[in-house]
Motif scaffolding. Structure first.
Motif, PDB file in Angstrom:
ATOM      1  N   THR A   1       0.791  -1.236   0.000  1.00  0.00           N
ATOM      2  CA  THR A   1       0.000   0.000   0.000  1.00  0.00           C
ATOM      3  C   THR A   1       0.821   1.283   0.000  1.00  0.00           C
ATOM      4  O   THR A   1       0.261   2.359  -0.186  1.00  0.00           O
ATOM      5  CB  THR A   1      -0.924   0.034   1.233  1.00  0.00           C
ATOM      6  OG1 THR A   1      -0.131  -0.048   2.429  1.00  0.00           O
ATOM      7  CG2 THR A   1      -1.914  -1.116   1.208  1.00  0.00           C
ATOM      8  N   GLU A   2       2.147   1.184   0.183  1.00  0.00           N
ATOM      9  CA  GLU A   2       2.923   2.406   0.373  1.00  0.00           C
ATOM     10  C   GLU A   2       4.381   2.178   0.004  1.00  0.00           C
ATOM     11  O   GLU A   2       4.894   1.052   0.078  1.00  0.00           O
ATOM     12  CB  GLU A   2       2.815   2.866   1.843  1.00  0.00           C
ATOM     13  CG  GLU A   2       3.513   4.165   2.156  1.00  0.00           C
ATOM     14  CD  GLU A   2       2.866   5.356   1.481  1.00  0.00           C
ATOM     15  OE1 GLU A   2       3.543   6.376   1.324  1.00  0.00           O
ATOM     16  OE2 GLU A   2       1.675   5.257   1.112  1.00  0.00           O
ATOM     17  N   THR A   3       5.044   3.260  -0.392  1.00  0.00           N
ATOM     18  CA  THR A   3       6.485   3.233  -0.623  1.00  0.00           C
ATOM     19  C   THR A   3       7.153   4.160   0.382  1.00  0.00           C
ATOM     20  O   THR A   3       6.761   5.322   0.521  1.00  0.00           O
ATOM     21  CB  THR A   3       6.837   3.684  -2.050  1.00  0.00           C
ATOM     22  OG1 THR A   3       6.285   2.762  -2.991  1.00  0.00           O
ATOM     23  CG2 THR A   3       8.354   3.732  -2.245  1.00  0.00           C
ATOM     24  N   TYR A   4       8.141   3.627   1.093  1.00  0.00           N
ATOM     25  CA  TYR A   4       8.886   4.396   2.082  1.00  0.00           C
ATOM     26  C   TYR A   4      10.278   4.682   1.530  1.00  0.00           C
ATOM     27  O   TYR A   4      10.899   3.811   0.906  1.00  0.00           O
ATOM     28  CB  TYR A   4       8.986   3.630   3.395  1.00  0.00           C
ATOM     29  CG  TYR A   4       7.650   3.252   3.986  1.00  0.00           C
ATOM     30  CD1 TYR A   4       7.027   4.039   4.943  1.00  0.00           C
ATOM     31  CD2 TYR A   4       6.991   2.085   3.563  1.00  0.00           C
ATOM     32  CE1 TYR A   4       5.803   3.694   5.484  1.00  0.00           C
ATOM     33  CE2 TYR A   4       5.763   1.735   4.093  1.00  0.00           C
ATOM     34  CZ  TYR A   4       5.167   2.533   5.050  1.00  0.00           C
ATOM     35  OH  TYR A   4       3.947   2.186   5.566  1.00  0.00           O
ATOM     36  N   ILE A   5      10.763   5.886   1.758  1.00  0.00           N
ATOM     37  CA  ILE A   5      12.053   6.290   1.213  1.00  0.00           C
ATOM     38  C   ILE A   5      13.024   6.542   2.366  1.00  0.00           C
ATOM     39  O   ILE A   5      12.692   7.243   3.331  1.00  0.00           O
ATOM     40  CB  ILE A   5      11.919   7.564   0.358  1.00  0.00           C
ATOM     41  CG1 ILE A   5      10.846   7.372  -0.719  1.00  0.00           C
ATOM     42  CG2 ILE A   5      13.258   7.927  -0.285  1.00  0.00           C
ATOM     43  CD1 ILE A   5      10.509   8.629  -1.486  1.00  0.00           C
ATOM     44  N   GLY A   6      14.233   5.983   2.263  1.00  0.00           N
ATOM     45  CA  GLY A   6      15.212   6.146   3.328  1.00  0.00           C
ATOM     46  C   GLY A   6      16.621   6.260   2.797  1.00  0.00           C
ATOM     47  O   GLY A   6      16.932   5.821   1.689  1.00  0.00           O
ATOM     48  N   ARG A   7      17.484   6.845   3.601  1.00  0.00           N
ATOM     49  CA  ARG A   7      18.891   6.968   3.250  1.00  0.00           C
ATOM     50  C   ARG A   7      19.664   5.700   3.590  1.00  0.00           C
ATOM     51  O   ARG A   7      20.764   5.480   3.088  1.00  0.00           O
ATOM     52  CB  ARG A   7      19.500   8.176   3.968  1.00  0.00           C
ATOM     53  CG  ARG A   7      18.886   9.514   3.564  1.00  0.00           C
ATOM     54  CD  ARG A   7      19.356  10.629   4.488  1.00  0.00           C
ATOM     55  NE  ARG A   7      20.816  10.748   4.449  1.00  0.00           N
ATOM     56  CZ  ARG A   7      21.538  11.290   5.431  1.00  0.00           C
ATOM     57  NH1 ARG A   7      20.934  11.714   6.551  1.00  0.00           N
ATOM     58  NH2 ARG A   7      22.841  11.368   5.318  1.00  0.00           N
ATOM     59  N   SER A   8      19.114   4.885   4.468  1.00  0.00           N
ATOM     60  CA  SER A   8      19.741   3.618   4.842  1.00  0.00           C
ATOM     61  C   SER A   8      18.654   2.646   5.276  1.00  0.00           C
ATOM     62  O   SER A   8      17.510   3.046   5.532  1.00  0.00           O
ATOM     63  CB  SER A   8      20.763   3.821   5.971  1.00  0.00           C
ATOM     64  OG  SER A   8      20.108   4.259   7.158  1.00  0.00           O
ATOM     65  N   VAL A   9      19.033   1.361   5.361  1.00  0.00           N
ATOM     66  CA  VAL A   9      18.088   0.314   5.742  1.00  0.00           C
ATOM     67  C   VAL A   9      18.752  -0.621   6.745  1.00  0.00           C
ATOM     68  O   VAL A   9      19.941  -0.955   6.601  1.00  0.00           O
ATOM     69  CB  VAL A   9      17.630  -0.499   4.505  1.00  0.00           C
ATOM     70  CG1 VAL A   9      16.845  -1.744   4.921  1.00  0.00           C
ATOM     71  CG2 VAL A   9      16.781   0.358   3.582  1.00  0.00           C
ATOM     72  N   VAL A  10      17.992  -1.052   7.751  1.00  0.00           N
ATOM     73  CA  VAL A  10      18.456  -2.074   8.681  1.00  0.00           C
ATOM     74  C   VAL A  10      17.532  -3.283   8.569  1.00  0.00           C
ATOM     75  O   VAL A  10      16.316  -3.155   8.740  1.00  0.00           O
ATOM     76  CB  VAL A  10      18.492  -1.562  10.136  1.00  0.00           C
ATOM     77  CG1 VAL A  10      18.835  -2.704  11.089  1.00  0.00           C
ATOM     78  CG2 VAL A  10      19.492  -0.431  10.286  1.00  0.00           C
ATOM     79  N   ALA A  11      18.101  -4.422   8.239  1.00  0.00           N
ATOM     80  CA  ALA A  11      17.343  -5.671   8.174  1.00  0.00           C
ATOM     81  C   ALA A  11      17.321  -6.298   9.560  1.00  0.00           C
ATOM     82  O   ALA A  11      18.345  -6.762  10.055  1.00  0.00           O
ATOM     83  CB  ALA A  11      17.985  -6.624   7.172  1.00  0.00           C
ATOM     84  N   ALA A  12      16.162  -6.282  10.194  1.00  0.00           N
ATOM     85  CA  ALA A  12      16.010  -6.842  11.543  1.00  0.00           C
ATOM     86  C   ALA A  12      14.744  -7.692  11.586  1.00  0.00           C
ATOM     87  O   ALA A  12      13.936  -7.591  12.510  1.00  0.00           O
ATOM     88  CB  ALA A  12      15.955  -5.722  12.576  1.00  0.00           C
TER      89      ALA A  12
END
Length: 469
Positions: free
Chosen positions: A261-272
């Motif tokens: 339902t949505e697109t989130y934009i980030g400068r970095s990602v943490v896989a947890a």
């Protein structure tokens, strides 16, 4: 059954208003005239500390004094799109996710706790053909079994409007590792958002008692995770539950994290994203999941109060959950494929003292057996020493045989090892610059809450170093 009693009188304007509103929205109710029933008058006075206030409304044993129409809509789930009833329990992760999503989007819903109302459990089983699956949500009487947020959005025509901003870090997974990462990131003034598929807390939320987390002799998993969530929110982290991430794309040094339902934009990602309970993959398992076969004692154990359950496994988790179940079920039968448990003495030393716990050692699980009605009957096993087979009977079974990493999302995005765990180096760095890994999904991680918090700290230092360059 769902009951509503309206104590009032024909001459009372607010009683007439409440009755009209309930009728307009097709809400069944019993009207009890206090002018004609002295016992009803005394009950109203008792409820209202001696005052005769009408209408007084009783909904499944909870009373409301002269609620206005907005309050009635809230507690009864009355919306423009229809009446919404959510059958669930406070300990159920998906129930918490659904409740949060509905509340966040302004949808009224009636929450009916299956732990408090036996008729509610019967209704859930009837809807789901004998399976105890929650949340079960009724929209104008039509049932939907554990609908995800995207389904609820469509069914209720929810208009989700999110601010399209660029976060410093998008944390995928809301367990101990993800929450700790957010706490540290926010303290370093990095704007973070946690995207959690189900409910905040991960596997730790499903643990009844945690006895090895520093600072607490013992604390329940839900309580500890609630404290971590509160701390993350206090520092300013955004938390979104029920978000099932479908893809991750890096473009122009930004990450585009897409859900249904949505697109989130980030400068970095943490896989947890943590891990999932491993299955036995034997006949009958798939068919009986939710109707006798379970993987979380905290989630489903309450359905087996004063009944007999089978626990499969021999490690810390199996014995911990078996001991937890023994506190309210009639009997626990623990089945393990080896001659000795692999669990620590903390748990094995408790077993001899527990009169309602029996063990079946050196047994291989062969098949889950159902009765003529399709309900769970028992677990067929083979004795590894003699080759003899037997049926260990019970009302339900809980499987605790290990965990597998929730890393499918990251296939073809970052490097994984043969078992599916994310490989990393240094400050939780993965094979893609700007993506970090923390918690049970990472290769070499220790599946303990205290260890997960440490991994969150490590990931926060990695992303801080990355974002400052």
């Amino acid at each position: 059954m769902n009951t509503l009693k309206l104590y009032g009188a024909d001459w009372c304007p607010d009683c007439r208003r409440a009755k009209a509103y309930l009728k307009e929205n097709n809400i069944p109710f019993e009207f009890i005239d206090v002018d004609l029933d002295e016992s009803a008058t005394r009950l109203v006075e008792k409820i209202n500390n001696g005052k005769r206030i009408i209408p007084t409304i009783d909904i499944n044993g909870t009373t409301y004094t002269n609620p206005n129409n907005a309050e009635l809509a809230d507690v009864l789930g009355i919306n423009d799109a229809g009446v919404v009833q959510l059958f669930g329990a406070d300990w159920c992760p998906d129930c918490r996710r659904a409740k949060s999503y509905l509340a966040d989007n302004g949808v009224n819903f009636q929450f009916i706790d299956v732990d408090e109302h036996e008729w509610a459990t019967d209704e859930v089983e009837k809807i789901n053909k004998g399976k105890r699956i929650i949340p079960t949500i009724l929209i104008d009487g039509t049932p939907y079994t554990n609908p995800d947020n995207a389904s609820l959005k469509e069914l209720l025509d929810i208009d989700v409007k999110k601010e399209h901003k660029v976060y410093d870090v998008i944390i995928i997974g809301g367990g101990a590792a993800g929450l700790t990462t957010a706490i540290y990131a926010q303290r370093d003034r990095f704007d973070s958002i946690i995207l959690e598929k189900k409910t905040i807390g991960g596997n730790a939320f499903l643990t009844q008692t945690i006895e090895n987390y520093p600072g607490f002799t013992n604390i329940s998993g839900p309580d500890l995770m609630d404290k971590m969530e509160e701390q993350a929110r206090t520092y300013g982290a955004t938390i979104a539950t029920g978000v099932d991430v479908e893809s991750i794309e890096k473009k122009d040094n930004k990450f585009y994290v897409k859900s249904a339902t949505e697109t989130y934009i980030g400068r970095s990602v943490v896989a947890a994203t943590g891990s999932t309970y491993r299955r036995l993959h034997i006949p009958g398992e798939e068919e009986l999941i939710g109707s006798g076969v379970h993987f979380c004692a905290t989630c489903d154990g309450a359905f087996y109060r004063d009944r007999t359950v089978v626990v499969v496994g021999g490690g810390n988790s199996a014995l911990e959950e078996g001991i937890f179940l023994s506190g309210f079920v009639k009997e626990v039968k623990i089945v393990h494929r080896s001659e000795e448990f692999t669990a620590s003495p903390t748990y094995t030393e408790k077993l001899p003292k527990m009169e309602n716990v029996s063990t079946y050692m050196n047994k291989t699980s062969l098949e889950f057996v159902a009765d003529d009605n399709g309900q769970f009957k028992g677990l067929k096993v083979r004795d590894n020493a003699t080759g003899e087979e037997e049926l260990i009977e019970g009302d339900g079974t809980f499987i605790f045989i290990g965990l597998i990493p929730n890393s499918k999302l990251f296939e073809n995005v970052i490097d994984l090892n043969k078992q599916g765990f994310i490989t990393s180096s240094g400050l939780a760095k993965t094979s893609v610059e700007g993506i970090f890994a923390a918690g049970d999904v990472r290769e070499g991680a220790i599946a303990q809450v205290a260890a997960a918090t440490g991994e969150g700290v490590l990931a926060s230092y990695g992303l801080k170093d990355y974002l400052k360059h």
